[in-house]
Design a protein around this motif. Structure first.
Motif, mmCIF file in Angstrom:
data_model
loop_
_atom_site.group_PDB
_atom_site.id
_atom_site.type_symbol
_atom_site.label_atom_id
_atom_site.label_comp_id
_atom_site.label_asym_id
_atom_site.label_seq_id
_atom_site.Cartn_x
_atom_site.Cartn_y
_atom_site.Cartn_z
ATOM 1 N N SER A 1 0.857 -1.185 0.000
ATOM 2 C CA SER A 1 0.000 0.000 0.000
ATOM 3 C C SER A 1 0.897 1.241 0.000
ATOM 4 O O SER A 1 1.863 1.303 0.779
ATOM 5 C CB SER A 1 -0.878 -0.012 1.260
ATOM 6 O OG SER A 1 -1.315 1.283 1.575
ATOM 7 N N THR A 2 0.567 2.214 -0.826
ATOM 8 C CA THR A 2 1.365 3.455 -0.839
ATOM 9 C C THR A 2 1.217 4.193 0.490
ATOM 10 O O THR A 2 2.094 4.969 0.875
ATOM 11 C CB THR A 2 0.938 4.395 -1.989
ATOM 12 O OG1 THR A 2 -0.462 4.648 -1.880
ATOM 13 C CG2 THR A 2 1.260 3.807 -3.346
ATOM 14 N N GLY B 1 -4.083 -2.774 -0.934
ATOM 15 C CA GLY B 1 -4.615 -1.408 -0.935
ATOM 16 C C GLY B 1 -5.719 -1.297 0.104
ATOM 17 O O GLY B 1 -6.535 -2.201 0.235
ATOM 18 N N ARG B 2 -5.727 -0.184 0.850
ATOM 19 C CA ARG B 2 -6.744 -0.084 1.890
ATOM 20 C C ARG B 2 -7.646 1.134 1.698
ATOM 21 O O ARG B 2 -7.221 2.183 1.227
ATOM 22 C CB ARG B 2 -6.122 -0.092 3.276
ATOM 23 C CG ARG B 2 -5.111 0.990 3.521
ATOM 24 C CD ARG B 2 -4.402 0.693 4.837
ATOM 25 N NE ARG B 2 -3.753 1.856 5.379
ATOM 26 C CZ ARG B 2 -2.590 1.842 5.985
ATOM 27 N NH1 ARG B 2 -1.938 0.713 6.132
ATOM 28 N NH2 ARG B 2 -2.076 2.946 6.478
ATOM 29 N N GLY B 3 -8.920 0.933 2.056
ATOM 30 C CA GLY B 3 -9.892 2.002 1.921
ATOM 31 C C GLY B 3 -10.350 2.475 3.285
ATOM 32 O O GLY B 3 -9.788 2.089 4.321
ATOM 33 N N ARG B 4 -11.374 3.341 3.292
ATOM 34 C CA ARG B 4 -11.929 3.818 4.550
ATOM 35 C C ARG B 4 -12.535 2.648 5.299
ATOM 36 O O ARG B 4 -12.934 1.662 4.712
ATOM 37 C CB ARG B 4 -13.038 4.830 4.277
ATOM 38 C CG ARG B 4 -12.561 6.207 3.907
ATOM 39 C CD ARG B 4 -13.739 7.052 3.470
ATOM 40 N NE ARG B 4 -14.703 7.270 4.532
ATOM 41 C CZ ARG B 4 -16.022 7.159 4.392
ATOM 42 N NH1 ARG B 4 -16.546 6.802 3.250
ATOM 43 N NH2 ARG B 4 -16.824 7.392 5.408
ATOM 44 N N TRP C 1 -9.046 -2.048 -0.888
ATOM 45 C CA TRP C 1 -9.169 -1.207 -2.091
ATOM 46 C C TRP C 1 -8.585 -1.974 -3.275
ATOM 47 O O TRP C 1 -7.409 -2.321 -3.279
ATOM 48 C CB TRP C 1 -8.452 0.135 -1.903
ATOM 49 C CG TRP C 1 -8.596 1.016 -3.106
ATOM 50 C CD1 TRP C 1 -7.667 1.205 -4.087
ATOM 51 C CD2 TRP C 1 -9.738 1.801 -3.472
ATOM 52 N NE1 TRP C 1 -8.170 2.069 -5.039
ATOM 53 C CE2 TRP C 1 -9.429 2.453 -4.685
ATOM 54 C CE3 TRP C 1 -10.996 2.027 -2.890
ATOM 55 C CZ2 TRP C 1 -10.327 3.308 -5.333
ATOM 56 C CZ3 TRP C 1 -11.875 2.887 -3.537
ATOM 57 C CH2 TRP C 1 -11.542 3.519 -4.738
ATOM 58 N N TRP D 1 -2.556 4.868 -8.040
ATOM 59 C CA TRP D 1 -2.567 4.606 -6.596
ATOM 60 C C TRP D 1 -1.461 5.465 -6.004
ATOM 61 O O TRP D 1 -0.281 5.243 -6.276
ATOM 62 C CB TRP D 1 -2.339 3.106 -6.303
ATOM 63 C CG TRP D 1 -2.994 2.190 -7.299
ATOM 64 C CD1 TRP D 1 -2.397 1.204 -8.024
ATOM 65 C CD2 TRP D 1 -4.381 2.164 -7.690
ATOM 66 N NE1 TRP D 1 -3.307 0.589 -8.838
ATOM 67 C CE2 TRP D 1 -4.522 1.152 -8.665
ATOM 68 C CE3 TRP D 1 -5.512 2.902 -7.330
ATOM 69 C CZ2 TRP D 1 -5.752 0.861 -9.274
ATOM 70 C CZ3 TRP D 1 -6.737 2.620 -7.939
ATOM 71 C CH2 TRP D 1 -6.838 1.613 -8.879
ATOM 72 N N MET D 2 -1.878 6.465 -5.234
ATOM 73 C CA MET D 2 -0.869 7.432 -4.797
ATOM 74 C C MET D 2 -1.159 7.974 -3.407
ATOM 75 O O MET D 2 -2.315 8.036 -2.989
ATOM 76 C CB MET D 2 -0.795 8.513 -5.869
ATOM 77 C CG MET D 2 -1.141 9.899 -5.545
ATOM 78 S SD MET D 2 -0.685 10.935 -6.955
ATOM 79 C CE MET D 2 -2.226 11.790 -7.192
ATOM 80 N N SER D 3 -0.092 8.315 -2.699
ATOM 81 C CA SER D 3 -0.231 8.946 -1.387
ATOM 82 C C SER D 3 0.597 10.216 -1.384
ATOM 83 O O SER D 3 1.730 10.223 -1.872
ATOM 84 C CB SER D 3 0.263 8.018 -0.272
ATOM 85 O OG SER D 3 -0.497 6.830 -0.260
ATOM 86 N N ASP E 1 -16.217 10.326 -1.853
ATOM 87 C CA ASP E 1 -16.277 9.433 -3.022
ATOM 88 C C ASP E 1 -16.514 10.282 -4.261
ATOM 89 O O ASP E 1 -17.360 11.176 -4.251
ATOM 90 C CB ASP E 1 -17.462 8.462 -2.907
ATOM 91 C CG ASP E 1 -17.237 7.410 -1.843
ATOM 92 O OD1 ASP E 1 -16.121 7.351 -1.297
ATOM 93 O OD2 ASP E 1 -18.183 6.658 -1.560
ATOM 94 N N LYS F 1 -18.662 4.651 -8.307
ATOM 95 C CA LYS F 1 -17.452 5.248 -7.719
ATOM 96 C C LYS F 1 -16.239 5.082 -8.636
ATOM 97 O O LYS F 1 -15.906 3.977 -9.051
ATOM 98 C CB LYS F 1 -17.208 4.572 -6.361
ATOM 99 C CG LYS F 1 -16.024 5.094 -5.595
ATOM 100 C CD LYS F 1 -16.153 4.708 -4.129
ATOM 101 C CE LYS F 1 -14.892 4.927 -3.345
ATOM 102 N NZ LYS F 1 -15.067 4.686 -1.912
ATOM 103 N N ILE G 1 -10.771 8.487 -1.458
ATOM 104 C CA ILE G 1 -9.715 9.255 -0.768
ATOM 105 C C ILE G 1 -9.641 8.769 0.678
ATOM 106 O O ILE G 1 -10.674 8.601 1.328
ATOM 107 C CB ILE G 1 -10.047 10.763 -0.781
ATOM 108 C CG1 ILE G 1 -10.240 11.258 -2.220
ATOM 109 C CG2 ILE G 1 -8.948 11.574 -0.096
ATOM 110 C CD1 ILE G 1 -10.964 12.588 -2.306
ATOM 111 N N LEU G 2 -8.434 8.552 1.150
ATOM 112 C CA LEU G 2 -8.230 8.101 2.529
ATOM 113 C C LEU G 2 -7.207 9.025 3.178
ATOM 114 O O LEU G 2 -6.042 9.009 2.806
ATOM 115 C CB LEU G 2 -7.701 6.660 2.522
ATOM 116 C CG LEU G 2 -7.324 6.046 3.850
ATOM 117 C CD1 LEU G 2 -8.576 5.783 4.690
ATOM 118 C CD2 LEU G 2 -6.591 4.715 3.631
ATOM 119 N N ILE H 1 -4.948 8.467 -2.469
ATOM 120 C CA ILE H 1 -5.903 8.660 -3.561
ATOM 121 C C ILE H 1 -5.894 7.411 -4.450
ATOM 122 O O ILE H 1 -4.839 6.989 -4.930
ATOM 123 C CB ILE H 1 -5.527 9.893 -4.413
ATOM 124 C CG1 ILE H 1 -5.566 11.161 -3.544
ATOM 125 C CG2 ILE H 1 -6.456 10.037 -5.619
ATOM 126 C CD1 ILE H 1 -5.012 12.412 -4.228
ATOM 127 N N GLY H 2 -7.061 6.828 -4.628
ATOM 128 C CA GLY H 2 -7.194 5.679 -5.527
ATOM 129 C C GLY H 2 -8.094 6.087 -6.681
ATOM 130 O O GLY H 2 -9.276 6.360 -6.482
#
Ligand code: BTN
Length: 330
Positions: free
Chosen positions: A94-95, A121-124, A129, A138-140, A182, A189, A193-194, A211-212
């Motif tokens: 995960s980024t 990848g992780r979501g809220r 994700w 896929w970016m942080s 979202d 969707k 955003i996390l 951000i995915g």
């Protein structure tokens, strides 16, 4: 083969605005032989660059590979802070994990972590994700704003506005925002955003904004359980989208709007956010951890809290929930 020189040659060619640059000129500029230049050009072709060799004129880059490598992103990037440092890995869990680590180690404000594929990848709300290989972004982003911790949640809303503006700029699509974070196209969707926080007694140390963005996936690229609720820019527009341009645009609007928020507060951005929202003015159902409320979403406060009016006339402040459109509030 010195890969740094190879990439510098690519940057030089990309910055010549489509004009060919002669082998001799490159050789002089880089202090190496024309044969060495030719070897670097071959190396770039192997990396996926399409390079035209124009007789008596030299080399010209026709297309760059569809990767999120820093070279392609940073050439033509119109920001001063965000994206000046990019950490790129082809694959990672995960980024967010990498960005947290970098932030702990003192990475500067505006550092960006990018990858082609995430295995975890992780979501809220601890959700997974779906991060298909080479088809999304896929970016942080690490930010170090000098603001009070209670001002952190609005960064998610500001990010949503930045992403909508970027999608509008790069495609002909008109995305909408569903509170809180979202981004939807045709009700499905396309972006999540996390926002995560590193803070201590002195305040915010770092914001890690994940951000995915679903960009070029087809329906079958998504996990079966999200196929009916997820979409991509390509599915909505029918066209393949250049991920480099999209990232450049997201970073540009992120810098513009986060700075606006820090300098001027949330007022103007709140108006922008509400103008893009599908939620405001509509009957919605808010599912919280242990209860559900239905009512009309009247707006958001300056703190980003959703204002929901239930049929009994009461106004409720919703801080965290899953929102669904409701056909009726009765
Ligand atoms: C959501 O649940 O809507 C938020 C999804 C956020 C996904 C992005 S992809 C890049 C970054 N790395 C992660 O593991 N998550 C975020």
């Amino acid at each position: 083969m010195n890969i740094t020189v190879t990439l510098k040659i690519a940057k030089r060619l990309l910055e010549s605005n489509g004009e060919a640059v002669s082998g001799q000129q490159l050789a002089d500029e880089f202090g190496i032989s024309r044969t060495a230049i030719w070897k670097h050009i071959k190396e770039l072709e192997e990396k996926g660059y399409d390079i035209e060799s124009v007789k008596r004129k030299g080399y010209r880059i026709v297309t760059t590979p569809d990767t999120l490598e820093p070279l392609g992103i940073q050439t033509g990037l119109k920001t001063k802070r965000i994206g000046q440092k990019i950490e790129y890995v082809e694959s990672c869990a995960s980024t967010q994990i990498i960005a947290h680590q970098l932030a702990q180690e003192g990475a500067p404000d505006g550092t960006v972590v990018l990858t082609e594929t995430q295995t975890a990848g992780r979501g809220r709300m601890a959700r997974k994700w779906d991060s298909a290989a080479k088809k999304g972004v896929w970016m942080s982003i690490i930010l170090r704003p000098n603001v009070a911790p209670q001002k952190a949640p609005q960064f998610t809303l500001v990010t949503a506005v930045a992403i909508v503006r970027a999608i509008e700029e790069v495609t002909k699509l008109q995305p909408k925002i569903k509170w809180p974070n979202d981004i939807l196209l045709n009700g499905k969707k396309c972006t999540g955003i996390l926002t995560e926080l590193q803070s201590d007694a002195d305040g915010i140390q770092a914001l890690i904004i994940g951000i995915g963005l679903n960009v070029n996936q087809e329906k079958e690229d998504f996990d079966p359980e999200v196929q009916e609720i997820a979409t991509s820019l390509k599915m909505a527009s029918g066209e393949t989208v250049n991920r480099q341009k999209l990232v450049q645009s997201v970073l540009f609007y992120m810098e513009l709007y986060t700075q606006m928020y820090i300098d001027e507060g949330f007022g103007m951005l709140k108006i922008l956010w509400e103008s893009y929202s599908t939620t405001i003015g509509h009957p919605v159902r808010a599912r919280m951890a242990n209860h559900t409320l239905e009512g009309i979403a009247e707006g958001i406060t300056d703190e980003g809290v959703l204002q929901l009016r239930t049929p009994d006339g009461k106004l409720h402040g919703i801080y965290s929930a899953d929102i669904e459109m409701a056909n009726s509030t009765s």
